[in-house]
Write a protein that holds these residues in place. Structure first.
Motif, PDB file in Angstrom:
ATOM      1  N   ILE B 130       0.982  -1.165   0.264  1.00 29.02           N
ATOM      2  CA  ILE B 130      -0.002  -0.207   0.609  1.00 29.02           C
ATOM      3  C   ILE B 130       0.248   1.475  -0.380  1.00 29.02           C
ATOM      4  N   ILE B 131       0.346   2.265  -1.058  1.00 28.46           N
ATOM      5  CA  ILE B 131       1.197   3.145  -0.831  1.00 28.46           C
ATOM      6  C   ILE B 131       0.218   4.319  -0.481  1.00 28.46           C
ATOM      7  N   VAL B 132       1.221   5.515   0.594  1.00 31.55           N
ATOM      8  CA  VAL B 132       0.064   6.237   1.126  1.00 31.55           C
ATOM      9  C   VAL B 132       1.022   7.518   1.886  1.00 31.55           C
ATOM     10  N   GLU B 133       0.059   9.122   1.490  1.00 34.43           N
ATOM     11  CA  GLU B 133       1.239  10.240   1.729  1.00 34.43           C
ATOM     12  C   GLU B 133       0.098  10.571   3.398  1.00 34.43           C
ATOM     13  N   PRO B 134       0.909  10.744   4.091  1.00 33.53           N
ATOM     14  CA  PRO B 134       0.390  10.700   5.573  1.00 33.53           C
ATOM     15  C   PRO B 134      -0.477  12.341   5.817  1.00 33.53           C
ATOM     16  N   ILE B 135      -0.028  13.332   4.599  1.00 35.27           N
ATOM     17  CA  ILE B 135      -1.031  14.047   4.660  1.00 35.27           C
ATOM     18  C   ILE B 135      -1.302  14.283   2.957  1.00 35.27           C
ATOM     19  N   GLN B 136      -2.785  13.572   2.214  1.00 41.03           N
ATOM     20  CA  GLN B 136      -2.871  13.608   0.643  1.00 41.03           C
ATOM     21  C   GLN B 136      -2.187  15.594   0.168  1.00 41.03           C
ATOM     22  N   ALA B 137      -1.348  15.411  -0.063  1.00 42.69           N
ATOM     23  CA  ALA B 137      -0.576  17.551  -0.301  1.00 42.69           C
ATOM     24  C   ALA B 137      -2.114  17.750  -2.149  1.00 42.69           C
ATOM     25  N   GLU B 138      -0.815  17.228  -2.775  1.00 43.98           N
ATOM     26  CA  GLU B 138      -1.313  17.552  -3.823  1.00 43.98           C
ATOM     27  C   GLU B 138      -2.917  17.586  -4.507  1.00 43.98           C
ATOM     28  N   PHE B 148      -6.167   5.701  11.708  1.00 45.30           N
ATOM     29  CA  PHE B 148      -6.214   5.360  10.250  1.00 45.30           C
ATOM     30  C   PHE B 148      -4.777   4.880   9.700  1.00 45.30           C
ATOM     31  N   PHE B 149      -3.181   5.729  10.026  1.00 48.88           N
ATOM     32  CA  PHE B 149      -3.163   5.000   9.775  1.00 48.88           C
ATOM     33  C   PHE B 149      -2.148   3.566  10.133  1.00 48.88           C
ATOM     34  N   GLN B 150      -2.867   3.458  11.705  1.00 43.86           N
ATOM     35  CA  GLN B 150      -2.266   2.581  12.786  1.00 43.86           C
ATOM     36  C   GLN B 150      -2.738   1.316  11.716  1.00 43.86           C
ATOM     37  N   GLY B 151      -4.374   1.415  11.555  1.00 40.99           N
ATOM     38  CA  GLY B 151      -4.833   0.218  10.686  1.00 40.99           C
ATOM     39  C   GLY B 151      -4.664   0.096   9.592  1.00 40.99           C
ATOM     40  N   LEU B 152      -4.277   0.947   8.824  1.00 45.39           N
ATOM     41  CA  LEU B 152      -3.336   1.052   7.598  1.00 45.39           C
ATOM     42  C   LEU B 152      -1.927  -0.247   7.682  1.00 45.39           C
ATOM     43  N   GLN B 153      -1.587  -0.188   9.012  1.00 42.56           N
ATOM     44  CA  GLN B 153      -0.461  -0.767   8.552  1.00 42.56           C
ATOM     45  C   GLN B 153      -1.100  -2.359   9.435  1.00 42.56           C
ATOM     46  N   ASP B 154      -1.803  -2.540  10.818  1.00 45.45           N
ATOM     47  CA  ASP B 154      -2.468  -3.830  11.073  1.00 45.45           C
ATOM     48  C   ASP B 154      -2.675  -4.364   9.693  1.00 45.45           C
ATOM     49  N   ILE B 155      -3.609  -3.797   8.567  1.00 44.60           N
ATOM     50  CA  ILE B 155      -3.555  -4.531   7.712  1.00 44.60           C
ATOM     51  C   ILE B 155      -2.679  -4.747   6.369  1.00 44.60           C
ATOM     52  N   LYS B 157       0.486  -5.525   7.639  1.00 43.79           N
ATOM     53  CA  LYS B 157       1.520  -6.683   8.537  1.00 43.79           C
ATOM     54  C   LYS B 157      -0.031  -7.993   8.707  1.00 43.79           C
ATOM     55  N   LYS B 158      -1.167  -7.810   8.606  1.00 41.23           N
ATOM     56  CA  LYS B 158      -2.214  -8.649   8.279  1.00 41.23           C
ATOM     57  C   LYS B 158      -2.093 -10.043   6.850  1.00 41.23           C
ATOM     58  N   HIS B 159      -1.977  -9.470   5.838  1.00 33.90           N
ATOM     59  CA  HIS B 159      -1.627  -9.423   4.737  1.00 33.90           C
ATOM     60  C   HIS B 159      -0.401  -9.837   4.415  1.00 33.90           C
ATOM     61  N   ASP B 160       0.672  -9.382   4.878  1.00 32.21           N
ATOM     62  CA  ASP B 160       1.998  -9.533   4.620  1.00 32.21           C
ATOM     63  C   ASP B 160       2.748  -9.112   2.873  1.00 32.21           C
ATOM     64  N   ILE B 161       2.051  -7.577   3.051  1.00 29.78           N
ATOM     65  CA  ILE B 161       2.236  -6.508   2.680  1.00 29.78           C
ATOM     66  C   ILE B 161       3.089  -5.615   2.900  1.00 29.78           C
ATOM     67  N   VAL B 162       3.651  -4.479   2.324  1.00 33.63           N
ATOM     68  CA  VAL B 162       4.619  -3.526   2.290  1.00 33.63           C
ATOM     69  C   VAL B 162       3.501  -2.176   2.728  1.00 33.63           C
ATOM     70  N   TYR B 163       4.167  -1.497   3.524  1.00 37.32           N
ATOM     71  CA  TYR B 163       3.823  -0.563   4.019  1.00 37.32           C
ATOM     72  C   TYR B 163       4.308   0.612   3.865  1.00 37.32           C
ATOM     73  N   LEU B 164       3.991   1.503   2.407  1.00 36.96           N
ATOM     74  CA  LEU B 164       5.065   2.944   1.527  1.00 36.96           C
ATOM     75  C   LEU B 164       4.503   4.056   2.528  1.00 36.96           C
ATOM     76  N   LEU B 186       2.451   4.668  14.982  1.00 33.81           N
ATOM     77  CA  LEU B 186       2.531   3.598  14.854  1.00 33.81           C
ATOM     78  C   LEU B 186       3.444   2.956  15.722  1.00 33.81           C
ATOM     79  N   ARG B 187       2.725   1.264  15.993  1.00 34.58           N
ATOM     80  CA  ARG B 187       3.560   0.250  16.472  1.00 34.58           C
ATOM     81  C   ARG B 187       4.927  -0.195  16.226  1.00 34.58           C
TER      82      ARG B 187
END
Lengths: 339, 339
Positions: B130-138, B148-155, B157-164, B186-187
């Motif tokens: 998943i790629i995400v901006e901390p603040i959607q700037a543009e 929300f950002f903690q929840g994304l990280q949990d997801i 980790k659950k799916h064993d994919i990269v958090y960018l 973030l944890r």
């Protein structure tokens, strides 16, 4: 542009824009297109392709990488566009003794290009253009004839698609002209030329009809780097003042005739000497031998690289003179005698 | 890396390599894979995707552009990967008066992400990260909560994919910390962080397990620009010596409280004041009004930009102090009084 890869990526965009503008008959995209593209969906996100060649190298960002076919390690495990690949000529050397085979090779490759273009249109994944290096550099210093490059241009004109010449490695003087494609006596200028490396920054130049219709279709944060342009300005002035293109042509003559002498002297070790300016190469009989020659050259104080499977590639700076070429040939001879 | 786009493109490659390494159980790709990738064909060229968000901006090269969904003009007519897009939260402001709706919005967006990840796996186009901006700037200065950002990280980790986390706009100090994601508690650290702009060059940092197995899988001609690193070194030293992050926090407080005062004073013109550090924004009632405000600000000697549909975005340099923030708020107030 920042580098060679993004120069090509932006050249591709100019190709897409021109193609889609033609498809729509000059009418701007409608609301459905503008909305669907935000979700990577048709019709705003069309299915289009760029034709490239086996052995070519055009960069490492996704579009450029889909056009790169020199080494698996650049591409393995990276999802890419399903773009087609054509054959780039593989000549027999010396050229003057193999004209018939080499002319047939040009024809075979050009026929293949036509065949692919027609297949892509039939399969609703039309090619918007062709990207080609004047010399396939990273892929092994494979040269194409003026006849081949003229033929490619004829095909592009026939199909009304863009002819993009990637001069990232060849541009900026190493062939003794600023652009290697100047050697091909093309009937018309290429539609787009991309450059980087010796030009110190990235960039492209193109025919006026490829200019996008709207602002912000081509854009980036830095839109180039002024400090690199100041350096480039000095480089260009020095090339002119010190006549470095002439220097390169003279040094290139010594290099190529030296390589030819050595391949005759050591026919079991070297073959297919070729080059324009100092952009020269010669093949070893095996990859292992090539690597041994390069390693031994280093012990002689000469740093030289390889490309493709078996090629020794020579890529000196523009200040490389005939005296340096003589040192190189003497060192290579010394190394070859050790086998 | 040379810019923000290619920082993200290379981050994606790290994600693909890790995923395919896992698929193969750590065994290197076989000959069929190594050969097929040269022709952009399976199995060497796999079908993989990256999940991004509506309103996000990650760059203009093909992979980064497939993850960009802020404005149609960036994407129209460019062939792209068929990658999925999820919803990024859209909060009601002031946050403290709308906690229930905003918490529900987080849950809705996180559920959608889970749903898309499962669909992508089912459709044989799995998301590697998943790629995400901390603040959607543009895209309009859209903030996401720590939840929300903690929840994304949990997801992830659950799916064993990269958090960018893409910190190209937010990184380098404008939020009052070097990285905006430091605010999310973030944890665990993000798997990859990309940066550019204020960092003067492009780049990424990542967890050690994302290091590619082979040399030359990530590479470019210049592998960064030493001259930019020298400049960056001075910038970082100045940030520390002059305590510019503290300056930014103080100036940011004045900005945000000033914007809040003005949205209360002119409720028909402004709403949704928000920000971290000096990375602040406020929305106008319409796009036209936003543009008028920006134009009138210029006649007051204040150069300020917009983002998204209706946002006035504030992006001062790190040397912007409380006195400058006061000038800005006074100028904005003067402009608002003209309507």
């Amino acid at each position: 542009m920042m580098c060679g890869s993004c120069s090509n990526e932006n050249a591709f965009k100019l190709m897409y824009f021109k193609y889609m503008d033609k498809v729509r008959g000059g009418i701007p995209p409608n609301d459905e297109a503008m909305k669907s593209c935000l979700d990577n969906l048709s019709p705003g996100t069309p299915r289009l392709s760029v034709l490239s060649f086996h052995g070519g190298f055009h960069g490492r960002t996704p579009g450029a990488l889909a056009c790169t076919h020199s080494k698996s390690i650049h591409k393995i495990d990276v999802p890419l566009y399903d773009w087609p690949v054509a054959d780039f000529p593989r000549y027999k050397y010396p050229l003057e003794e193999n004209t018939q085979e080499n002319t047939a090779e040009d024809k075979r490759c050009l026929d293949k290009v036509e065949e692919i273009l027609e297949r892509q249109t039939k399969n609703s994944n039309p090619c918007v253009g062709i990207i080609v290096e004047p010399i396939q550099a990273e892929g092994g210093d494979h040269h194409g004839s003026a006849n081949f490059f003229q033929g490619l241009q004829d095909i592009c004109k026939k199909h009304d698609i863009v002819y993009l010449v990637d001069e990232v490695q060849t541009g900026g003087g190493p062939t003794g002209k600023m652009w290697a494609h100047e050697y091909f006596n093309l009937r018309d200028a290429p539609d787009i030329v991309t450059f980087s490396k010796k030009m110190l920054t990235g960039g492209l130049y193109h025919k006026p009809d490829l200019r996008p219709n709207n602002a912000y279709q081509i854009f980036n944060t830095w839109v180039g780097d002024p400090s690199k342009l100041i350096l480039l300005d000095s480089v260009l002035k020095t090339i002119r003042q010190d006549k470095l293109l002439e220097t390169t042509l003279k040094a290139g003559d010594v290099l190529l005739s030296g390589l030819r002498r050595l391949e005759n002297q050591f026919p079991s070790l070297l073959h297919s000497a070729r080059g324009i300016g100092t952009f020269c190469a010669v093949d070893a009989d095996t990859s292992a031998r090539r690597d041994q020659i390069l390693a031994k050259l280093r012990t002689e104080g000469v740093h030289c690289g390889g490309c493709g499977e078996t090629a020794i590639r020579i890529r000196p700076a523009l200040i490389f003179e005939t005296k340096h070429a003589n040192i190189f040939i003497e060192s290579l001879e010394k190394v070859l005698k050790t086998f």
